[in-house]
Write a protein that holds these residues in place. Structure first.
Motif, PDB file in Angstrom:
ATOM      1  N   GLU A   1       2.494  -6.565   8.230  1.00 37.49           N
ATOM      2  CA  GLU A   1       1.688  -6.093   7.101  1.00 37.49           C
ATOM      3  C   GLU A   1       1.579  -7.160   6.017  1.00 37.49           C
ATOM      4  O   GLU A   1       0.495  -7.420   5.492  1.00 37.49           O
ATOM      5  N   LEU A   2       2.692  -7.787   5.671  1.00 40.47           N
ATOM      6  CA  LEU A   2       2.657  -8.852   4.669  1.00 40.47           C
ATOM      7  C   LEU A   2       1.764  -9.991   5.132  1.00 40.47           C
ATOM      8  O   LEU A   2       0.968 -10.534   4.352  1.00 40.47           O
ATOM      9  N   TYR A   3       1.873 -10.359   6.397  1.00 40.04           N
ATOM     10  CA  TYR A   3       1.065 -11.466   6.913  1.00 40.04           C
ATOM     11  C   TYR A   3      -0.424 -11.137   6.829  1.00 40.04           C
ATOM     12  O   TYR A   3      -1.234 -11.961   6.396  1.00 40.04           O
ATOM     13  N   ILE A   4      -0.780  -9.933   7.223  1.00 41.05           N
ATOM     14  CA  ILE A   4      -2.189  -9.537   7.195  1.00 41.05           C
ATOM     15  C   ILE A   4      -2.722  -9.541   5.774  1.00 41.05           C
ATOM     16  O   ILE A   4      -3.814 -10.067   5.498  1.00 41.05           O
ATOM     17  N   ARG A   5      -1.975  -8.963   4.833  1.00 41.99           N
ATOM     18  CA  ARG A   5      -2.444  -8.911   3.447  1.00 41.99           C
ATOM     19  C   ARG A   5      -2.554 -10.317   2.856  1.00 41.99           C
ATOM     20  O   ARG A   5      -3.481 -10.610   2.085  1.00 41.99           O
TER      21      ARG A   5
ATOM     22  N   GLU B   1       1.359  -4.998  -2.446  1.00 40.01           N
ATOM     23  CA  GLU B   1       2.486  -4.105  -2.195  1.00 40.01           C
ATOM     24  C   GLU B   1       2.350  -3.534  -0.788  1.00 40.01           C
ATOM     25  O   GLU B   1       1.235  -3.354  -0.280  1.00 40.01           O
ATOM     26  N   PRO B   2       3.462  -3.205  -0.137  1.00 41.39           N
ATOM     27  CA  PRO B   2       3.372  -2.599   1.201  1.00 41.39           C
ATOM     28  C   PRO B   2       2.947  -1.139   1.119  1.00 41.39           C
ATOM     29  O   PRO B   2       3.157  -0.458   0.105  1.00 41.39           O
ATOM     30  N   GLY B   3       2.320  -0.664   2.192  1.00 43.84           N
ATOM     31  CA  GLY B   3       1.994   0.753   2.309  1.00 43.84           C
ATOM     32  C   GLY B   3       0.847   1.227   1.452  1.00 43.84           C
ATOM     33  O   GLY B   3       0.660   2.442   1.285  1.00 43.84           O
ATOM     34  N   VAL B   4       0.038   0.317   0.911  1.00 42.48           N
ATOM     35  CA  VAL B   4      -1.059   0.706   0.023  1.00 42.48           C
ATOM     36  C   VAL B   4      -2.310   1.011   0.848  1.00 42.48           C
ATOM     37  O   VAL B   4      -2.793   0.157   1.584  1.00 42.48           O
ATOM     38  N   THR B   5      -2.824   2.223   0.727  1.00 46.28           N
ATOM     39  CA  THR B   5      -4.049   2.606   1.445  1.00 46.28           C
ATOM     40  C   THR B   5      -5.205   2.913   0.494  1.00 46.28           C
ATOM     41  O   THR B   5      -6.327   3.128   0.935  1.00 46.28           O
ATOM     42  N   ARG B   6      -4.914   2.944  -0.790  1.00 51.53           N
ATOM     43  CA  ARG B   6      -5.943   3.156  -1.813  1.00 51.53           C
ATOM     44  C   ARG B   6      -5.373   2.634  -3.125  1.00 51.53           C
ATOM     45  O   ARG B   6      -4.206   2.856  -3.428  1.00 51.53           O
ATOM     46  N   MET B   7      -6.208   1.930  -3.912  1.00 55.48           N
ATOM     47  CA  MET B   7      -5.679   1.333  -5.142  1.00 55.48           C
ATOM     48  C   MET B   7      -6.735   1.288  -6.237  1.00 55.48           C
ATOM     49  O   MET B   7      -7.937   1.203  -5.960  1.00 55.48           O
TER      50      MET B   7
ATOM     51  N   THR C   1      -8.076   0.967   0.856  1.00 49.52           N
ATOM     52  CA  THR C   1      -7.555  -0.315   1.330  1.00 49.52           C
ATOM     53  C   THR C   1      -6.866  -0.149   2.679  1.00 49.52           C
ATOM     54  O   THR C   1      -5.647  -0.347   2.802  1.00 49.52           O
ATOM     55  N   PRO C   2      -7.623   0.243   3.716  1.00 46.62           N
ATOM     56  CA  PRO C   2      -7.013   0.262   5.049  1.00 46.62           C
ATOM     57  C   PRO C   2      -6.535  -1.139   5.406  1.00 46.62           C
ATOM     58  O   PRO C   2      -6.921  -2.131   4.775  1.00 46.62           O
ATOM     59  N   ILE C   3      -5.728  -1.254   6.420  1.00 46.20           N
ATOM     60  CA  ILE C   3      -5.077  -2.524   6.737  1.00 46.20           C
ATOM     61  C   ILE C   3      -6.062  -3.635   7.058  1.00 46.20           C
ATOM     62  O   ILE C   3      -5.739  -4.817   6.921  1.00 46.20           O
TER      63      ILE C   3
END
Length: 238
Positions: free
Chosen positions: A71-75, A182-188, A216-218
């Protein structure tokens, strides 16, 4: 120092001094692969830009220590598509296994997350498609002293809300980026300054001078534009 036959050399450094803006490319240094380091790197890039640095980047998802999560790498890969220098790099671990390379294929193999490669490929292709826009924006930066990657407080200094908004920036004149830090964020929530803005992914139009909630999907981060042609470019790459 980087050299190419027949071309002037350019320094590539993580430190500088008054006047460095005219000569060098910079990166954030050898940070660890953590969400905290990711956030600090984005702040470092915005500070460098406000100081007149045109070409800045960082090692995608970190350089040192254990590899980042998928997840961190993708973001981090997504954010990197919208900074002046897009690169991955990692410390040398003397060919020991398991590898700590920050290449997309190694992160995909090490984490077992099948999303890493297609999402990395998508944003790399998008970056390539943006090169003509980035070339024009870089020329403008050199001609006008306006940074290529602009903190919102640089672009909209009289807007009090940009001084307290989470890290966001303009890339050139027409692209606004709000990275997921941040991890686990799907909407911001994303603050949009004055103007009319269009979501590059789904075409949703947003009025400026407002905070809007963006999914904010992955496979996406908030990116909006003021240029209809750029929206079409993103749609063709999407």
């Amino acid at each position: 120092m980087l050299r190419s036959a027949g071309k002037a050399p350019v320094t590539f450094s993580r430190a500088g001094f008054t006047g460095s803006q005219a000569h060098g490319a910079f990166w954030a240094g050898d940070e660890n692969s953590t969400w905290e380091a990711f956030r600090w790197s984005m702040n470092a890039g915005l500070t460098a830009a406000a100081s007149g640095i045109v070409y800045w980047g960082w090692d995608i998802a970190g350089f040192s220590g254990e590899i980042p999560s998928a997840e961190l790498y993708i973001r981090a890969m997504q954010a990197s598509a919208f900074v002046p220098i897009m690169q991955y790099h990692s410390e040398f671990n003397h060919h020991r296994t398991p590898s700590r390379d920050r290449t997309p294929w190694n992160i995909a193999e090490r984490t077992g997350d099948e999303r890493v490669l297609p999402i990395s490929r998508r944003f790399t292709h998008l970056r390539e498609a943006l090169l003509p826009y980035l070339e024009r924006a870089a020329r403008t930066a050199i001609e006008t002293d306006r940074p290529l990657m602009r903190p919102l407080f640089f672009e909209f200094p009289n807007d009090e809300r940009v001084w307290t908004a989470p890290p966001e920036w303009m890339l050139g004149d027409d692209i606004l980026v709000a990275p997921v830090l941040e991890p686990g964020v799907t909407r911001m929530p994303v603050y949009l300054p004055e103007g009319e803005w269009t979501d590059v992914w789904d075409g949703t139009r947003h009025p400026g001078d407002a905070v809007v909630e963006i999914d904010t999907p992955i496979d996406r981060i908030p990116v909006v534009t003021r240029d209809a042609a750029l929206r079409e470019l993103f749609a063709s790459e999407g």
